[in-house]
Design a protein around this motif. Structure first.
Motif, mmCIF file in Angstrom:
data_model
loop_
_atom_site.group_PDB
_atom_site.id
_atom_site.type_symbol
_atom_site.label_atom_id
_atom_site.label_comp_id
_atom_site.label_asym_id
_atom_site.label_seq_id
_atom_site.Cartn_x
_atom_site.Cartn_y
_atom_site.Cartn_z
ATOM 1 N N ASN A 190 0.846 -1.187 0.000
ATOM 2 C CA ASN A 190 0.000 0.000 0.000
ATOM 3 C C ASN A 190 0.887 1.245 0.000
ATOM 4 O OD1 ASN A 190 0.962 0.162 2.652
ATOM 5 N ND2 ASN A 190 -0.833 -0.908 3.453
ATOM 6 N N GLU A 191 0.255 2.413 0.041
ATOM 7 C CA GLU A 191 1.006 3.662 -0.045
ATOM 8 C C GLU A 191 1.968 3.837 1.126
ATOM 9 O OE1 GLU A 191 0.144 8.481 -0.458
ATOM 10 O OE2 GLU A 191 -1.532 7.050 -0.357
ATOM 11 N N GLU A 192 1.552 3.383 2.300
ATOM 12 C CA GLU A 192 2.368 3.550 3.493
ATOM 13 C C GLU A 192 3.681 2.767 3.443
ATOM 14 O OE1 GLU A 192 -0.916 2.893 3.588
ATOM 15 O OE2 GLU A 192 -1.434 4.985 4.007
ATOM 16 N N SER A 193 3.731 1.734 2.604
ATOM 17 C CA SER A 193 4.924 0.885 2.547
ATOM 18 C C SER A 193 5.961 1.366 1.537
ATOM 19 C CB SER A 193 4.518 -0.558 2.199
ATOM 20 O OG SER A 193 3.886 -0.613 0.927
ATOM 21 N N VAL A 194 5.677 2.479 0.860
ATOM 22 C CA VAL A 194 6.596 3.004 -0.155
ATOM 23 C C VAL A 194 7.685 3.849 0.506
ATOM 24 C CG1 VAL A 194 6.801 4.316 -2.295
ATOM 25 C CG2 VAL A 194 4.681 3.110 -1.780
ATOM 26 N N PRO A 195 8.962 3.598 0.206
ATOM 27 C CA PRO A 195 10.050 4.410 0.761
ATOM 28 C C PRO A 195 9.927 5.866 0.320
ATOM 29 C CG PRO A 195 10.881 2.375 -0.184
ATOM 30 C CD PRO A 195 9.457 2.490 -0.610
ATOM 31 N N ALA A 196 10.349 6.776 1.166
ATOM 32 C CA ALA A 196 10.230 8.207 0.884
ATOM 33 C C ALA A 196 10.953 8.605 -0.398
ATOM 34 C CB ALA A 196 10.762 9.012 2.064
ATOM 35 N N ASP A 197 12.124 8.017 -0.659
ATOM 36 C CA ASP A 197 12.877 8.382 -1.855
ATOM 37 C C ASP A 197 12.143 7.965 -3.125
ATOM 38 O OD1 ASP A 197 13.263 5.701 -1.274
ATOM 39 O OD2 ASP A 197 15.300 5.656 -2.056
ATOM 40 N N ARG A 198 11.376 6.857 -3.044
ATOM 41 C CA ARG A 198 10.608 6.419 -4.214
ATOM 42 C C ARG A 198 9.453 7.381 -4.477
ATOM 43 N NH1 ARG A 198 9.421 1.829 -7.312
ATOM 44 N NH2 ARG A 198 8.264 2.648 -9.083
ATOM 45 N N VAL A 199 8.824 7.893 -3.417
ATOM 46 C CA VAL A 199 7.731 8.855 -3.571
ATOM 47 C C VAL A 199 8.247 10.110 -4.271
ATOM 48 C CG1 VAL A 199 6.094 10.328 -2.360
ATOM 49 C CG2 VAL A 199 6.493 7.994 -1.554
#
Length: 259
Positions: A190-199
């Motif tokens: 889900n969105e919460e599991s995405v690393p900050a650098d990928r966002v």
């Protein structure tokens, strides 16, 4: 007495590893010709010469034992060999050995005991028998609680393998989620599991695409429409294709996954 010069000479002749060459010379009392035959008999020389080849085919599979599961990938050079009975049997032996052991990484997995020595030695032996470079490329080991279930799915006979851990559902649902993952290839839960650098990386894609697309455009209306399309496409890709939770359930087309 076995010297470093003798070991290097045998390595040059056979392409085998340093420790294998040292062992061969020790076992044959320093007789170079006998050492070469020793390595050939063990399949080590033949396997070593194939080490530089590219093994891009193979099989992936899932092995489950109680509350523990392992997913592995074993490579071969050709698709033909990946269907070979000896190769398939080797993959199964490796997978079962890993799931019944305490290892959690590739390096330790190669040291696990099998019916023909360690996993690494089994691969060397099969490389000599089958005639192609074979390799254990990667493994992942997962555990679950009694309230959770494993789901597994193999696509195209093992070209793609998926392992899921689902809570509050049965094995059929867990398998359906695995099938969804195989079909849609989501990168995150889900969105919460995405690393900050990928966002941050994803945020830059629309602007970069827009800059490239508008280089030769000078009509304001077209530019606005194009920007809207690029932005919409990026949002759809980021929030639907990258995450498995909001995806349309492919098996039932219009059903979504809500876990």
């Amino acid at each position: 007495m076995v010297t470093a010069q003798m070991v290097n000479e045998l390595r040059t002749m056979t392409g085998a590893g340093m420790m294998d060459c040292k062992k061969a010379l020790t076992e044959t009392n320093g007789d170079m010709d006998a050492a070469v035959e020793y390595l050939r008999d063990k399949g080590i020389a033949k396997a070593a010469k194939k080490a530089g080849r590219i093994a891009a085919e193979g099989l992936a599979n899932v092995y489950i034992s109680g509350n523990k599961a392992a997913i592995i990938e074993v490579n071969s050079e050709t698709d033909f060999v990946s269907k070979n009975e000896n190769f398939v049997a080797m993959v199964d032996e490796i997978g079962n050995a890993i799931v019944k052991s305490d290892v959690t990484n590739l390096e330790d997995a190669l040291k696990i005991a099998t019916s023909e020595g360690t996993v690494e030695e089994l691969i060397v032996a099969r490389t000599a028998t089958i005639g192609e470079k074979l390799s254990l490329r990667r493994i992942e080991v997962r555990t679950k609680t009694d309230e959770e279930v494993f789901g597994s799915y193999l696509h195209m006979g093992g070209k793609i393998a998926v392992l899921t851990v689902v809570k509050g559902a049965n094995e059929e649902v867990a398998r359906d989620v695995a099938m969804q993952a195989a079909a849609m290839k989501p990168e995150y839960l889900n969105e919460e599991s995405v690393p900050a650098d990928r966002v941050e990386k994803e945020k830059k894609i629309p602007a970069h695409s827009f800059k490239i697309a508008t280089t030769k455009l000078n009509t304001v209306v077209i530019i606005i429409i194009l920007f809207s399309f690029i932005l919409f496409h990026s949002i759809i890709r980021f929030y639907i294709l990258l995450f498995i939770i909001p995806q349309l359930f492919k098996k039932y087309l219009k059903k979504q996954i809500f876990l």
